[in-house]
Design a protein around this motif. Structure first.
Motif, PDB file in Angstrom:
ATOM      1  N   ASP A  58     -17.718 -63.807  69.304  1.00 39.99           N
ATOM      2  CA  ASP A  58     -16.946 -63.887  68.061  1.00 39.99           C
ATOM      3  C   ASP A  58     -15.729 -62.967  68.074  1.00 39.99           C
ATOM      4  N   VAL A  59     -15.604 -62.111  69.080  1.00 37.32           N
ATOM      5  CA  VAL A  59     -14.540 -61.104  69.131  1.00 37.32           C
ATOM      6  C   VAL A  59     -13.344 -61.644  69.910  1.00 37.32           C
ATOM      7  N   ILE A  60     -12.195 -61.721  69.251  1.00 35.26           N
ATOM      8  CA  ILE A  60     -10.951 -62.181  69.857  1.00 35.26           C
ATOM      9  C   ILE A  60      -9.990 -60.997  69.914  1.00 35.26           C
ATOM     10  N   PHE A  61      -9.515 -60.638  71.083  1.00 36.92           N
ATOM     11  CA  PHE A  61      -8.652 -59.466  71.214  1.00 36.92           C
ATOM     12  C   PHE A  61      -7.201 -59.798  70.870  1.00 36.92           C
ATOM     13  N   THR A  62      -6.565 -58.842  70.187  1.00 38.27           N
ATOM     14  CA  THR A  62      -5.187 -58.986  69.730  1.00 38.27           C
ATOM     15  C   THR A  62      -4.450 -57.675  70.016  1.00 38.27           C
ATOM     16  N   SER A  63      -3.225 -57.577  69.514  1.00 35.39           N
ATOM     17  CA  SER A  63      -2.458 -56.343  69.687  1.00 35.39           C
ATOM     18  C   SER A  63      -2.747 -55.321  68.595  1.00 35.39           C
ATOM     19  N   GLY A  64      -3.492 -55.714  67.567  1.00 36.25           N
ATOM     20  CA  GLY A  64      -3.799 -54.789  66.480  1.00 36.25           C
ATOM     21  C   GLY A  64      -4.108 -55.546  65.204  1.00 36.25           C
ATOM     22  N   ALA A  65      -4.376 -54.809  64.136  1.00 39.53           N
ATOM     23  CA  ALA A  65      -4.794 -55.443  62.887  1.00 39.53           C
ATOM     24  C   ALA A  65      -3.695 -56.298  62.271  1.00 39.53           C
ATOM     25  N   LYS A  69     -15.068 -48.809  74.213  1.00 40.06           N
ATOM     26  CA  LYS A  69     -15.669 -47.479  74.267  1.00 40.06           C
ATOM     27  C   LYS A  69     -15.581 -46.804  72.910  1.00 40.06           C
ATOM     28  N   ALA A  70     -14.446 -46.963  72.218  1.00 39.88           N
ATOM     29  CA  ALA A  70     -14.290 -46.359  70.896  1.00 39.88           C
ATOM     30  C   ALA A  70     -15.333 -46.906  69.919  1.00 39.88           C
ATOM     31  N   ALA A  71     -15.591 -48.217  69.982  1.00 39.25           N
ATOM     32  CA  ALA A  71     -16.596 -48.821  69.106  1.00 39.25           C
ATOM     33  C   ALA A  71     -17.988 -48.306  69.443  1.00 39.25           C
ATOM     34  N   GLU A  72     -18.272 -48.194  70.731  1.00 39.51           N
ATOM     35  CA  GLU A  72     -19.581 -47.682  71.166  1.00 39.51           C
ATOM     36  C   GLU A  72     -19.813 -46.267  70.654  1.00 39.51           C
ATOM     37  N   PRO A 103      -7.212 -52.350  80.275  1.00 43.43           N
ATOM     38  CA  PRO A 103      -7.389 -50.919  79.976  1.00 43.43           C
ATOM     39  C   PRO A 103      -7.493 -50.639  78.478  1.00 43.43           C
ATOM     40  N   LEU A 104      -6.668 -51.310  77.685  1.00 42.84           N
ATOM     41  CA  LEU A 104      -6.700 -51.090  76.239  1.00 42.84           C
ATOM     42  C   LEU A 104      -7.971 -51.656  75.624  1.00 42.84           C
ATOM     43  N   ILE A 105      -8.402 -52.803  76.117  1.00 45.27           N
ATOM     44  CA  ILE A 105      -9.620 -53.422  75.603  1.00 45.27           C
ATOM     45  C   ILE A 105     -10.846 -52.587  75.959  1.00 45.27           C
ATOM     46  N   ALA A 106     -10.899 -52.095  77.209  1.00 44.36           N
ATOM     47  CA  ALA A 106     -12.020 -51.236  77.600  1.00 44.36           C
ATOM     48  C   ALA A 106     -12.061 -49.984  76.732  1.00 44.36           C
ATOM     49  N   ALA A 107     -10.880 -49.449  76.405  1.00 47.50           N
ATOM     50  CA  ALA A 107     -10.809 -48.271  75.553  1.00 47.50           C
ATOM     51  C   ALA A 107     -11.314 -48.574  74.147  1.00 47.50           C
ATOM     52  N   LYS A 151     -13.060 -58.503  83.993  1.00 48.59           N
ATOM     53  CA  LYS A 151     -13.656 -59.431  83.027  1.00 48.59           C
ATOM     54  C   LYS A 151     -14.974 -58.888  82.488  1.00 48.59           C
ATOM     55  N   VAL A 152     -15.760 -58.262  83.345  1.00 50.46           N
ATOM     56  CA  VAL A 152     -17.014 -57.647  82.891  1.00 50.46           C
ATOM     57  C   VAL A 152     -16.728 -56.576  81.848  1.00 50.46           C
ATOM     58  N   ALA A 153     -15.700 -55.775  82.079  1.00 52.00           N
ATOM     59  CA  ALA A 153     -15.342 -54.713  81.129  1.00 52.00           C
ATOM     60  C   ALA A 153     -14.913 -55.298  79.788  1.00 52.00           C
ATOM     61  N   VAL A 154     -14.145 -56.381  79.825  1.00 44.15           N
ATOM     62  CA  VAL A 154     -13.710 -57.029  78.589  1.00 44.15           C
ATOM     63  C   VAL A 154     -14.907 -57.560  77.812  1.00 44.15           C
ATOM     64  N   ASN A 155     -15.839 -58.187  78.510  1.00 42.48           N
ATOM     65  CA  ASN A 155     -17.017 -58.721  77.831  1.00 42.48           C
ATOM     66  C   ASN A 155     -17.919 -57.609  77.297  1.00 42.48           C
ATOM     67  N   GLU A 156     -17.976 -56.508  78.019  1.00 44.34           N
ATOM     68  CA  GLU A 156     -18.741 -55.355  77.534  1.00 44.34           C
ATOM     69  C   GLU A 156     -18.103 -54.802  76.254  1.00 44.34           C
ATOM     70  N   ALA A 157     -16.782 -54.770  76.214  1.00 47.38           N
ATOM     71  CA  ALA A 157     -16.086 -54.313  75.009  1.00 47.38           C
ATOM     72  C   ALA A 157     -16.398 -55.239  73.833  1.00 47.38           C
ATOM     73  N   ARG A 158     -16.425 -56.538  74.081  1.00 44.97           N
ATOM     74  CA  ARG A 158     -16.789 -57.471  73.011  1.00 44.97           C
ATOM     75  C   ARG A 158     -18.167 -57.123  72.443  1.00 44.97           C
ATOM     76  N   ARG A 159     -19.085 -56.820  73.333  1.00 47.10           N
ATOM     77  CA  ARG A 159     -20.461 -56.531  72.908  1.00 47.10           C
ATOM     78  C   ARG A 159     -20.505 -55.295  72.009  1.00 47.10           C
ATOM     79  N   HIS A 160     -19.790 -54.226  72.403  1.00 50.80           N
ATOM     80  CA  HIS A 160     -19.807 -52.991  71.617  1.00 50.80           C
ATOM     81  C   HIS A 160     -19.153 -53.190  70.245  1.00 50.80           C
ATOM     82  N   ILE A 161     -18.047 -53.922  70.206  1.00 49.90           N
ATOM     83  CA  ILE A 161     -17.355 -54.164  68.940  1.00 49.90           C
ATOM     84  C   ILE A 161     -18.222 -55.020  68.017  1.00 49.90           C
TER      85      ILE A 161
END
Length: 378
Positions: A66-73, A255-258, A248-252, A46-56
């Motif tokens: 404000d960031v809601i994760f999905t399978s893609g655009a 990281k990509a956004a960061e 794993p995909l969300i953390a990736a 959960k920490v990793a998911v929230n960190e990903a939200r922050r970077h995005i």
């Protein structure tokens, strides 16, 4: 036999090394479910998911929540468009504005709503491949619910003036959605407008894996767009996108956004230099550029060569470069590009259009072999 140089990054990108490393850590070691509240594995996920939200969120000046994760655009676009329909009907707001050059993941949901009681205005681009803000503003009505305009066109690489369109919508209460699959992390300023309400992004266009993306819902006067979920069954992601989060995909993606923000300048410079070499190699063939070169991403080149069919040219060059002549999402049944035709290009020129797209990791192709392959077609 060696592989051809991959020049189809607008279709999908390779994984960045740092992104792969982050993803594998959450596959192999930190494999907990972010929804598990009773142990450390779930907590760390959960920490990793929230960190990903922050970077995005940082990339577009939004808030992490404000960031809601999905399978893609594609899914993000569908949630943004279909999710507003209930609110629109309830309020008598049944008009949508979009453009002729949108991805099918926007055009088809709008078309579906058009078959279900909404009226859809589809605005044409100019001959340089971008939509005039005044044309969008002129299409707005009192009953307009939504305006949806892409950030960067996936076929031409032309950057759309989304910040200026946002300014043109300042007087109206309609929601503004931007499909940013092709430009997120590559073109920064446009998406930071506070007048943009909804932003769709996709991991595999920004050096993250396939199968993950996000819908960013910016708040206007403290309130999010009134979206209704199109899929239910668990209430994850603020009730908008049920299902176990793929940590794993969300953390990736995070990281990509960061890294995209950190390395933006260096990546852009590398792509600009690559483009200069590509144009130099193609100069002898009097290519016709499709799209305003002053507004095109440095990682995309769409061009036609008179009297050469793109399908035949791709076959001739397949051992040297891997390229495309349009959107990968419609390549199973080839048809002339709706984008190029909307720009007013002739069918002959559109049929000869080829798209080269690369990134900061793309190795240099054998340009002399590319030139030789083109000469054989002349």
């Amino acid at each position: 036999m060696t592989n051809p140089t991959y020049l189809d990054c607008n279709a999908t990108t390779p994984l960045a090394p740092e992104v792969r490393e982050e993803m594998m850590r959450f596959f192999d070691v930190e494999f907990g479910n972010p929804g598990s509240r009773t142990h450390a594995y779930g907590t760390r996920a959960k920490v990793a998911v929230n960190e990903a939200r922050r970077h995005i969120a940082r990339v577009v000046d939004a808030q992490p929540e404000d960031v809601i994760f999905t399978s893609g655009a594609t899914e993000s676009n569908n949630i943004a468009i279909f999710g507003l329909a209930h609110h629109g009907r309830k309020k008598g707001l049944t008009h949508i504005v979009t453009t002729q050059i949108e991805h099918k993941a926007v055009l088809e949901p709008c078309q579906r709503l058009g078959e279900d009681g909404f009226e859809v205005t589809v605005v044409a681009p100019n001959e340089q491949g971008w939509v005039e803000p005044a044309a969008i503003a002129a299409a707005i009505r009192p009953e307009t619910l939504l305006v949806s305009v892409m950030q960067v066109n996936n076929e031409t690489g032309v950057v759309q003036p989304v910040a200026q369109i946002a300014e043109a919508l300042a007087w109206h209460a309609c929601y503004f959605h931007v499909d940013a699959a092709q430009g997120f992390g590559k073109e920064l300023d446009g998406l930071r407008s506070p007048r943009i309400d909804l932003i769709s992004i996709s991991g595999h266009k920004v050096y993250a894996p396939k199968g993950v993306g996000a819908l960013i819902m910016k708040r206007r006067r403290g309130t999010r767009p009134p979206l209704r979920p199109i899929m239910v069954g668990g209430g994850q992601e603020a009730g908008l996108r049920s299902g176990t989060l793929p940590a794993p995909l969300i953390a990736a993606l995070g990281k990509a956004a960061e890294v995209a923000l950190r390395d933006h300048g260096a990546r852009r410079k590398a792509c600009e230099e690559f483009k200069a070499r590509a144009l130099a190699a193609l100069e002898p063939f009097d290519i016709q550029l499709n799209g305003d070169p002053a507004r095109t991403l440095p990682s995309t080149l769409n061009f036609s060569i008179p009297a050469i069919d793109s399908e035949a040219l791709m076959v001739a060059l397949k051992e040297v470069i891997a390229v495309s002549n349009g959107s990968a999402c419609t390549s199973n049944s080839y048809e002339l590009s709706h984008v190029l035709l909307a720009m007013g290009l002739s069918e002959e020129r559109a049929s000869g259009a080829l798209r080269l797209s690369w990134c900061h990791m793309t190795p240099e192709p054998d340009w002399s072999a590319v030139a030789a392959g083109i000469r054989q077609m002349l």
